[in-house]
Design an enzyme around this catalytic site. Structure first.
Site, PDB file in Angstrom:
ATOM      1  CG  HIS A 145      -1.960   0.928   1.404  1.00 12.37           C
ATOM      2  ND1 HIS A 145      -1.812   2.266   1.153  1.00 12.37           N
ATOM      3  CD2 HIS A 145      -3.242   0.774   1.811  1.00 12.37           C
ATOM      4  CE1 HIS A 145      -2.936   2.896   1.404  1.00 12.37           C
ATOM      5  NE2 HIS A 145      -3.829   1.996   1.806  1.00 12.37           N
TER       6      HIS A 145
ATOM      7  CD  GLU B 132      -3.645   1.320  -1.755  1.00 20.00           C
ATOM      8  OE1 GLU B 132      -4.180   0.281  -1.338  1.00 20.00           O
ATOM      9  OE2 GLU B 132      -4.131   2.446  -1.576  1.00 20.00           O
TER      10      GLU B 132
HETATM   11  O1  LIG Z   1      -6.829   4.169   6.880  1.00 16.57           O
HETATM   12  P1  LIG Z   1      -6.344   2.842   6.356  1.00 16.57           P
HETATM   13  O2  LIG Z   1      -6.948   1.655   7.061  1.00 16.57           O
HETATM   14  O3  LIG Z   1      -4.842   2.768   6.360  1.00 16.57           O
HETATM   15  O4  LIG Z   1      -6.817   2.759   4.842  1.00 16.57           O
HETATM   16  C1  LIG Z   1      -6.463   3.770   3.933  1.00 16.57           C
HETATM   17  C2  LIG Z   1      -7.063   3.467   2.559  1.00 16.57           C
HETATM   18  O5  LIG Z   1      -6.506   2.267   2.071  1.00 16.57           O
HETATM   19  C3  LIG Z   1      -6.901   1.882   0.732  1.00 16.57           C
HETATM   20  O6  LIG Z   1      -6.420   2.756  -0.209  1.00 16.57           O
HETATM   21  C4  LIG Z   1      -8.409   1.776   0.628  1.00 16.57           C
HETATM   22  O7  LIG Z   1      -8.822   1.569  -0.713  1.00 16.57           O
HETATM   23  C5  LIG Z   1      -9.087   3.005   1.185  1.00 16.57           C
HETATM   24  O8  LIG Z   1     -10.495   2.808   1.209  1.00 16.57           O
HETATM   25  C6  LIG Z   1      -8.577   3.313   2.593  1.00 16.57           C
HETATM   26  O9  LIG Z   1      -9.200   4.474   3.081  1.00 16.57           O
END
Ligand SMILES: O=P(O)(O)OC[C@H]1O[C@H](O)[C@H](O)[C@@H](O)[C@@H]1O
EC number: 5.1.3.15
Length: 288
Positions: A167, A267
């Site tokens: 990510h 990601e």
């Molecule tokens: O806040 P986190 O749990 O780290 O997730 C952060 C982001 O991750 C990914 O990109 C998902 O697609 C998003 O929907 C999410 O908001």
């Protein structure tokens, strides 16, 4: 050219975080044993950080670190209903199933280090025995290889249902002026919870972006006014592109109000859930 792998305590404002620093030919990587989280990558001396790390990132109390390269495993986002379909509701209610899985908030062990003339490599591993859908103890390995680029390889030899994502948060001058290409024209838009079609294979990060692009190319290019980064991937079946924009960022305690436009996430993900081993690779190569 000096190459080294050194255990260090703390990086930036995360002064008590146990970390490892890799150096090779002027390039630097810092990874935390908490989450096997890559916090920093600079491709050469005097070069800016390729990865964005939030100045408000925290790690105490099992918080995931905001920025760098979080590892999502064995599920991505909220736990996928297909993974837990056979688990009785009463059991499910007792489980803590955090966003993006279990391993970004656990400590990993160092299992291998190598320094050669061409590269440095650090391998971290973690064994997990509390997956809700299998009684097996499953070992996950993560190799961080630094040469003229940064190669991240997440693998699991056990054939279980598992999702994963690397990510990565990339530093940009302004997300609103940043583009990623080439992307498929069809994608799933998490913001509107709908399938969407674009007429262009270029994504501009205008407004809140949270998109799952299936079957993405093996190589994507991130371009903004100051940055060009080639992001290559293997073993993936999707890429997720994310920037929260102002309103969503305001709901995150660890994204400063004036810094949501300093990053975009590209990601590399494997989202199918058929039982199989995992080998997911992301290669980050800034074009200096
Ligand atoms: O806040 P986190 O749990 O780290 O997730 C952060 C982001 O991750 C990914 O990109 C998902 O697609 C998003 O929907 C999410 O908001």
């Amino acid at each position: 050219m000096t190459s080294s792998i050194t255990e260090i305590t703390g990086f930036g404002h995360l002064t008590d975080l146990p970390c490892w620093q890799l150096r090779h030919a002027g390039a630097t990587v810092v990874v935390s044993s908490y989450g096997a989280h890559v916090l920093h990558y600079a491709a050469a001396e005097q070069q800016p950080a390729v990865l964005w790390l939030s100045p408000k990132a925290v790690w105490q109390n099992q918080q995931p670190i905001r920025g760098g390269v979080p590892i999502c495993w064995p599920w991505f986002g909220k736990v996928d209903a297909r993974l837990i379909a056979d688990i009785p509701p009463a059991t499910l209610a007792t489980l803590k199933l955090p966003n993006h899985g279990l391993v970004r908030t656990r400590f990993w062990q160092i299992t291998e280090q190598q320094i050669t003339a061409d590269a440095v490599m650090l391998e971290l591993s973690i064994s997990v025995n509390d997956l809700p859908w299998t009684s097996e103890t499953v070992t996950l390995r993560y190799q961080i290889r630094l040469d003229h680029q940064l190669t991240l390889t997440l693998s699991c030899d056990t054939a279980i249902a598992q999702q994963a994502a690397l990510h990565s948060y990339f530093t940009v001058a302004d997300s609103r002026q940043t583009q990623v290409q080439p992307l498929p024209l069809e994608f799933y838009d998490k913001v509107s919870d709908s399938q969407q079609h674009s007429s262009s294979d270029v994504l501009h990060f205008v407004g809140e972006i949270d998109r799952v692009y299936p079957s993405t190319a093996d190589s994507l290019m991130l371009v903004d006014s100051t940055t060009r980064v080639q992001i290559s991937q293997q073993g993936h079946d999707a890429s997720v592109l994310w920037n929260p924009a102002a309103a969503k960022a305001a709901t995150s305690a660890d994204i400063p109000a004036d810094q949501w436009s300093d990053f975009v996430c590209v990601e590399s993900a494997k989202l199918s859930v058929t039982a199989a081993p995992l080998a997911l690779v992301q290669i980050i190569q800034p074009q200096i």
